[in-house]
Design a protein around this motif. Sequence first.
Motif, PDB file in Angstrom:
ATOM      1  N   ALA A  20      -0.191  -9.122  -3.034  1.00  0.00           N
ATOM      2  CA  ALA A  20      -0.394  -9.065  -1.584  1.00  0.00           C
ATOM      3  C   ALA A  20       0.911  -9.344  -0.840  1.00  0.00           C
ATOM      4  CB  ALA A  20      -1.471 -10.072  -1.164  1.00  0.00           C
ATOM      5  N   VAL A  21       1.674 -10.326  -1.306  1.00  0.00           N
ATOM      6  CA  VAL A  21       2.959 -10.638  -0.670  1.00  0.00           C
ATOM      7  C   VAL A  21       3.903  -9.444  -0.780  1.00  0.00           C
ATOM      8  CG1 VAL A  21       5.028 -12.083  -0.846  1.00  0.00           C
ATOM      9  CG2 VAL A  21       2.761 -13.134  -0.974  1.00  0.00           C
ATOM     10  N   SER A  22       3.968  -8.834  -1.951  1.00  0.00           N
ATOM     11  CA  SER A  22       4.865  -7.690  -2.131  1.00  0.00           C
ATOM     12  C   SER A  22       4.448  -6.521  -1.240  1.00  0.00           C
ATOM     13  CB  SER A  22       4.918  -7.254  -3.594  1.00  0.00           C
ATOM     14  OG  SER A  22       3.718  -6.621  -3.995  1.00  0.00           O
ATOM     15  N   PHE A  23       3.149  -6.346  -1.034  1.00  0.00           N
ATOM     16  CA  PHE A  23       2.660  -5.287  -0.154  1.00  0.00           C
ATOM     17  C   PHE A  23       3.127  -5.537   1.283  1.00  0.00           C
ATOM     18  CE2 PHE A  23      -1.473  -2.645   0.700  1.00  0.00           C
ATOM     19  CZ  PHE A  23      -0.722  -1.683   1.347  1.00  0.00           C
ATOM     20  N   LEU A  24       2.992  -6.778   1.755  1.00  0.00           N
ATOM     21  CA  LEU A  24       3.419  -7.112   3.105  1.00  0.00           C
ATOM     22  C   LEU A  24       4.931  -6.949   3.272  1.00  0.00           C
ATOM     23  CD1 LEU A  24       1.181 -10.233   3.787  1.00  0.00           C
ATOM     24  CD2 LEU A  24       0.937  -7.939   4.747  1.00  0.00           C
ATOM     25  N   ILE A  25       5.697  -7.381   2.290  1.00  0.00           N
ATOM     26  CA  ILE A  25       7.157  -7.219   2.350  1.00  0.00           C
ATOM     27  C   ILE A  25       7.521  -5.743   2.343  1.00  0.00           C
ATOM     28  CG2 ILE A  25       9.323  -7.621   1.113  1.00  0.00           C
ATOM     29  CD1 ILE A  25       8.131 -10.324   0.216  1.00  0.00           C
ATOM     30  N   LEU A  26       6.816  -4.952   1.547  1.00  0.00           N
ATOM     31  CA  LEU A  26       7.067  -3.503   1.526  1.00  0.00           C
ATOM     32  C   LEU A  26       6.792  -2.881   2.889  1.00  0.00           C
ATOM     33  CD1 LEU A  26       7.804  -0.940  -0.016  1.00  0.00           C
ATOM     34  CD2 LEU A  26       5.414  -0.790  -0.749  1.00  0.00           C
ATOM     35  N   LEU A  27       5.736  -3.318   3.561  1.00  0.00           N
ATOM     36  CA  LEU A  27       5.449  -2.813   4.906  1.00  0.00           C
ATOM     37  C   LEU A  27       6.567  -3.177   5.885  1.00  0.00           C
ATOM     38  CD1 LEU A  27       1.622  -3.530   5.201  1.00  0.00           C
ATOM     39  CD2 LEU A  27       2.743  -1.322   4.877  1.00  0.00           C
ATOM     40  N   VAL A  43      13.599  -0.739  -3.787  1.00  0.00           N
ATOM     41  CA  VAL A  43      13.459  -1.940  -4.622  1.00  0.00           C
ATOM     42  C   VAL A  43      12.072  -2.550  -4.447  1.00  0.00           C
ATOM     43  CG1 VAL A  43      14.322  -4.279  -5.016  1.00  0.00           C
ATOM     44  CG2 VAL A  43      15.924  -2.415  -4.607  1.00  0.00           C
ATOM     45  N   MET A  44      11.671  -2.758  -3.196  1.00  0.00           N
ATOM     46  CA  MET A  44      10.355  -3.369  -2.958  1.00  0.00           C
ATOM     47  C   MET A  44       9.231  -2.438  -3.390  1.00  0.00           C
ATOM     48  SD  MET A  44      10.458  -6.425  -2.261  1.00  0.00           S
ATOM     49  CE  MET A  44       8.697  -6.528  -2.217  1.00  0.00           C
ATOM     50  N   GLY A  45       9.453  -1.142  -3.274  1.00  0.00           N
ATOM     51  CA  GLY A  45       8.444  -0.200  -3.747  1.00  0.00           C
ATOM     52  C   GLY A  45       8.207  -0.344  -5.242  1.00  0.00           C
ATOM     53  N   MET A  46       9.299  -0.530  -5.996  1.00  0.00           N
ATOM     54  CA  MET A  46       9.164  -0.694  -7.442  1.00  0.00           C
ATOM     55  C   MET A  46       8.485  -2.031  -7.778  1.00  0.00           C
ATOM     56  SD  MET A  46      11.927  -0.657 -10.587  1.00  0.00           S
ATOM     57  CE  MET A  46      13.092   0.156  -9.582  1.00  0.00           C
ATOM     58  N   VAL A  47       8.903  -3.096  -7.101  1.00  0.00           N
ATOM     59  CA  VAL A  47       8.304  -4.416  -7.343  1.00  0.00           C
ATOM     60  C   VAL A  47       6.808  -4.367  -7.040  1.00  0.00           C
ATOM     61  CG1 VAL A  47       8.228  -6.812  -6.522  1.00  0.00           C
ATOM     62  CG2 VAL A  47      10.429  -5.699  -6.935  1.00  0.00           C
ATOM     63  N   HIS A  48       6.464  -3.817  -5.882  1.00  0.00           N
ATOM     64  CA  HIS A  48       5.050  -3.734  -5.517  1.00  0.00           C
ATOM     65  C   HIS A  48       4.285  -2.826  -6.486  1.00  0.00           C
ATOM     66  CE1 HIS A  48       1.361  -3.547  -3.314  1.00  0.00           C
ATOM     67  NE2 HIS A  48       1.455  -2.226  -3.228  1.00  0.00           N
ATOM     68  N   GLY A  49       4.905  -1.732  -6.895  1.00  0.00           N
ATOM     69  CA  GLY A  49       4.248  -0.820  -7.830  1.00  0.00           C
ATOM     70  C   GLY A  49       3.917  -1.486  -9.147  1.00  0.00           C
ATOM     71  N   VAL A  81      -5.995  -2.779  -2.305  1.00  0.00           N
ATOM     72  CA  VAL A  81      -5.309  -1.753  -1.515  1.00  0.00           C
ATOM     73  C   VAL A  81      -5.224  -2.122  -0.032  1.00  0.00           C
ATOM     74  CG1 VAL A  81      -5.827   0.115  -3.114  1.00  0.00           C
ATOM     75  CG2 VAL A  81      -7.401  -0.361  -1.250  1.00  0.00           C
ATOM     76  N   LEU A  82      -5.733  -3.281   0.342  1.00  0.00           N
ATOM     77  CA  LEU A  82      -5.587  -3.781   1.707  1.00  0.00           C
ATOM     78  C   LEU A  82      -4.365  -4.697   1.764  1.00  0.00           C
ATOM     79  CD1 LEU A  82      -9.300  -4.682   2.509  1.00  0.00           C
ATOM     80  CD2 LEU A  82      -8.028  -2.635   3.210  1.00  0.00           C
ATOM     81  N   PRO A  83      -3.590  -4.646   2.833  1.00  0.00           N
ATOM     82  CA  PRO A  83      -2.349  -5.434   2.881  1.00  0.00           C
ATOM     83  C   PRO A  83      -2.512  -6.924   2.614  1.00  0.00           C
ATOM     84  CG  PRO A  83      -2.354  -3.843   4.640  1.00  0.00           C
ATOM     85  CD  PRO A  83      -3.711  -3.759   3.991  1.00  0.00           C
ATOM     86  N   THR A  84      -3.570  -7.556   3.068  1.00  0.00           N
ATOM     87  CA  THR A  84      -3.758  -8.989   2.804  1.00  0.00           C
ATOM     88  C   THR A  84      -4.939  -9.239   1.866  1.00  0.00           C
ATOM     89  OG1 THR A  84      -5.125  -9.192   4.777  1.00  0.00           O
ATOM     90  CG2 THR A  84      -2.769  -9.698   5.024  1.00  0.00           C
ATOM     91  N   GLY A  85      -5.471  -8.206   1.281  1.00  0.00           N
ATOM     92  CA  GLY A  85      -6.652  -8.333   0.427  1.00  0.00           C
ATOM     93  C   GLY A  85      -6.443  -9.200  -0.795  1.00  0.00           C
TER      94      GLY A  85
END
Length: 114
Positions: A20-27, A43-49, A81-85
Amino acid sequence: MDIKTATALRRLRLVSAPEAVSFLILLVCSVLKRTTDFDAVPVMGMVHGVLFVLYVIFWADAWNRAKWPLKTAALYFVLSVLPTGGFFAERKLRREAEDAVIAARARKEGMVGA
């Protein structure tokens, strides 16, 4: 609940908050990419992926071991798949694990007192 089920739920719980944190940072990085010269999206896309793939693998394992009904499994997937889910998933999984521990202790005490 057996040890493998508890471990599967713990793994899912432990990856849900970082995902969830990585998703928010990616946004945030996506917004910064479009408004400034800062571009950390690759970079963040890969980490979140990677974290998302781990979440899905651990989710499938937990669903299989915990024998969740389809509604519960779908809820945990939608939360991914929700940003804070992931934060809500972590909290719900922690409660589920605590309830399982309480039930196991109650069964054990019931067996000892009998």
